[in-house]
Design a protein around this motif. Structure first.
Motif, PDB file in Angstrom:
ATOM      1  N   ILE A 125       0.843  -1.203   0.000  1.00  0.00           N
ATOM      2  CA  ILE A 125       0.000   0.000   0.000  1.00  0.00           C
ATOM      3  C   ILE A 125       0.874   1.247   0.000  1.00  0.00           C
ATOM      4  O   ILE A 125       0.717   2.141  -0.844  1.00  0.00           O
ATOM      5  CB  ILE A 125      -0.962  -0.002   1.208  1.00  0.00           C
ATOM      6  CG1 ILE A 125      -2.008  -1.109   1.053  1.00  0.00           C
ATOM      7  CG2 ILE A 125      -1.636   1.362   1.384  1.00  0.00           C
ATOM      8  CD1 ILE A 125      -2.793  -1.417   2.323  1.00  0.00           C
ATOM      9  N   ILE A 131       1.961   4.185  -3.191  1.00  0.00           N
ATOM     10  CA  ILE A 131       1.838   5.643  -3.056  1.00  0.00           C
ATOM     11  C   ILE A 131       3.207   6.295  -3.248  1.00  0.00           C
ATOM     12  O   ILE A 131       3.346   7.294  -3.951  1.00  0.00           O
ATOM     13  CB  ILE A 131       1.234   6.006  -1.678  1.00  0.00           C
ATOM     14  CG1 ILE A 131      -0.143   5.367  -1.492  1.00  0.00           C
ATOM     15  CG2 ILE A 131       1.186   7.523  -1.489  1.00  0.00           C
ATOM     16  CD1 ILE A 131      -1.168   5.724  -2.535  1.00  0.00           C
ATOM     17  N   ALA A 188      -0.008  11.190   2.356  1.00  0.00           N
ATOM     18  CA  ALA A 188      -0.989  10.479   1.532  1.00  0.00           C
ATOM     19  C   ALA A 188      -0.865   8.972   1.738  1.00  0.00           C
ATOM     20  O   ALA A 188      -1.869   8.263   1.846  1.00  0.00           O
ATOM     21  CB  ALA A 188      -0.802  10.835   0.056  1.00  0.00           C
ATOM     22  N   ALA A 189       0.365   8.463   1.823  1.00  0.00           N
ATOM     23  CA  ALA A 189       0.569   7.029   2.060  1.00  0.00           C
ATOM     24  C   ALA A 189      -0.014   6.620   3.402  1.00  0.00           C
ATOM     25  O   ALA A 189      -0.682   5.584   3.518  1.00  0.00           O
ATOM     26  CB  ALA A 189       2.061   6.704   1.993  1.00  0.00           C
ATOM     27  N   LYS A 246      -2.439   8.122   5.080  1.00  0.00           N
ATOM     28  CA  LYS A 246      -3.900   8.194   5.014  1.00  0.00           C
ATOM     29  C   LYS A 246      -4.482   6.991   4.279  1.00  0.00           C
ATOM     30  O   LYS A 246      -5.532   6.473   4.669  1.00  0.00           O
ATOM     31  CB  LYS A 246      -4.345   9.500   4.369  1.00  0.00           C
ATOM     32  CG  LYS A 246      -4.137  10.687   5.287  1.00  0.00           C
ATOM     33  CD  LYS A 246      -4.578  11.982   4.638  1.00  0.00           C
ATOM     34  CE  LYS A 246      -4.420  13.140   5.595  1.00  0.00           C
ATOM     35  NZ  LYS A 246      -4.891  14.406   5.025  1.00  0.00           N
ATOM     36  N   HIS A 247      -3.823   6.541   3.232  1.00  0.00           N
ATOM     37  CA  HIS A 247      -4.298   5.359   2.507  1.00  0.00           C
ATOM     38  C   HIS A 247      -4.237   4.111   3.391  1.00  0.00           C
ATOM     39  O   HIS A 247      -5.160   3.296   3.405  1.00  0.00           O
ATOM     40  CB  HIS A 247      -3.485   5.144   1.225  1.00  0.00           C
ATOM     41  CG  HIS A 247      -3.975   5.942   0.066  1.00  0.00           C
ATOM     42  ND1 HIS A 247      -3.761   7.292  -0.046  1.00  0.00           N
ATOM     43  CD2 HIS A 247      -4.677   5.585  -1.021  1.00  0.00           C
ATOM     44  CE1 HIS A 247      -4.315   7.724  -1.163  1.00  0.00           C
ATOM     45  NE2 HIS A 247      -4.870   6.704  -1.782  1.00  0.00           N
ATOM     46  N   ALA A 285      -6.964   4.365   6.006  1.00  0.00           N
ATOM     47  CA  ALA A 285      -8.273   4.118   5.387  1.00  0.00           C
ATOM     48  C   ALA A 285      -8.474   2.628   5.131  1.00  0.00           C
ATOM     49  O   ALA A 285      -9.559   2.082   5.376  1.00  0.00           O
ATOM     50  CB  ALA A 285      -8.403   4.917   4.090  1.00  0.00           C
ATOM     51  N   ARG A 286      -7.439   1.961   4.645  1.00  0.00           N
ATOM     52  CA  ARG A 286      -7.544   0.519   4.393  1.00  0.00           C
ATOM     53  C   ARG A 286      -7.795  -0.253   5.685  1.00  0.00           C
ATOM     54  O   ARG A 286      -8.615  -1.168   5.733  1.00  0.00           O
ATOM     55  CB  ARG A 286      -6.279   0.020   3.704  1.00  0.00           C
ATOM     56  CG  ARG A 286      -6.262  -1.471   3.437  1.00  0.00           C
ATOM     57  CD  ARG A 286      -7.471  -1.884   2.555  1.00  0.00           C
ATOM     58  NE  ARG A 286      -7.448  -3.270   2.271  1.00  0.00           N
ATOM     59  CZ  ARG A 286      -6.866  -3.810   1.207  1.00  0.00           C
ATOM     60  NH1 ARG A 286      -6.287  -3.043   0.308  1.00  0.00           N
ATOM     61  NH2 ARG A 286      -6.891  -5.101   1.039  1.00  0.00           N
ATOM     62  N   GLY A 340      -1.334  13.581  -5.247  1.00  0.00           N
ATOM     63  CA  GLY A 340      -2.196  12.515  -4.721  1.00  0.00           C
ATOM     64  C   GLY A 340      -3.559  13.041  -4.312  1.00  0.00           C
ATOM     65  O   GLY A 340      -3.796  14.238  -4.210  1.00  0.00           O
ATOM     66  N   VAL A 393      -7.291  12.471   0.790  1.00  0.00           N
ATOM     67  CA  VAL A 393      -8.008  11.413   1.507  1.00  0.00           C
ATOM     68  C   VAL A 393      -8.356  11.907   2.892  1.00  0.00           C
ATOM     69  O   VAL A 393      -7.503  12.399   3.610  1.00  0.00           O
ATOM     70  CB  VAL A 393      -7.130  10.140   1.604  1.00  0.00           C
ATOM     71  CG1 VAL A 393      -7.866   9.054   2.350  1.00  0.00           C
ATOM     72  CG2 VAL A 393      -6.727   9.685   0.235  1.00  0.00           C
TER      73      VAL A 393
END
Length: 166
Positions: A88, A92, A101-102, A104-105, A108-109, A162, A165
């Motif tokens: 993941i 990013i 951003a990484a 947050k991803h 979120a996952r 990006g 998010v």
């Protein structure tokens, strides 16, 4: 080891969320420790009831191919394996998007996984992603490509690479 565990209380039950806690005796909770598992690192007061206060620590010498670090709470690791987290964050990173951003991803996952597995309940999901700026592919004057300005501050607004998010 003799510890007693309370049930977690959902907001619908108590009007607020209350995590499960470890006590010496449920009939005398004032004796403590009332430990929520997210605070167990270093909490030696609860060792007599079975809580291990020593974190699991491993050593890794940073190699030339290492691009980032992921530091995360058990809320991330409950349903996401280390390799998946690396995939993941790596995806990013490879797009040139920011460490924010990484992070947050990945958060979120983890939240999606908790929702699928546990419904409305989830553990604390805390994550820090650190890009290793000493890598050659980031050693340029174009820091804005990585979502930060030359001083290391996160870029605000539409300049940040990006998706935004939340």
């Amino acid at each position: 080891a003799g510890g007693k565990l309370t049930d977690a209380k959902a907001p619908e039950e108590a009007g607020y969320f209350e995590p499960a806690r470890v006590f010496r005796d449920l009939e005398h909770m004032e004796l403590g420790p009332g430990l929520a598992m997210s605070r167990s690192v270093g909490d030696t007061d609860a060792t007599e009831v079975g809580v291990v206060p020593r974190p699991e620590v491993t050593r890794h010498d940073i190699a030339e191919h290492d691009c980032f670090l992921i530091l995360a709470s058990d809320g991330v690791w409950e349903f996401i394996e280390s390799d998946e987290a690396v995939d993941i964050v790596g995806s990013i990173f490879s797009k040139g998007w920011s460490a924010e951003a990484a992070c947050k991803h990945l958060i979120a996952r983890a939240a999606v996984e908790w929702m699928q597995e546990e419904g409305n309940y989830r553990d604390d999901i805390t994550c820090v992603v650190v890009y290793l700026s000493c890598r050659e592919d980031m050693a340029s004057d174009n820091w804005e490509d990585y979502g930060v300005d030359a001083d290391g501050a996160s870029l605000a607004g539409g300049n940040r690479p990006g998706p935004d998010v939340r």
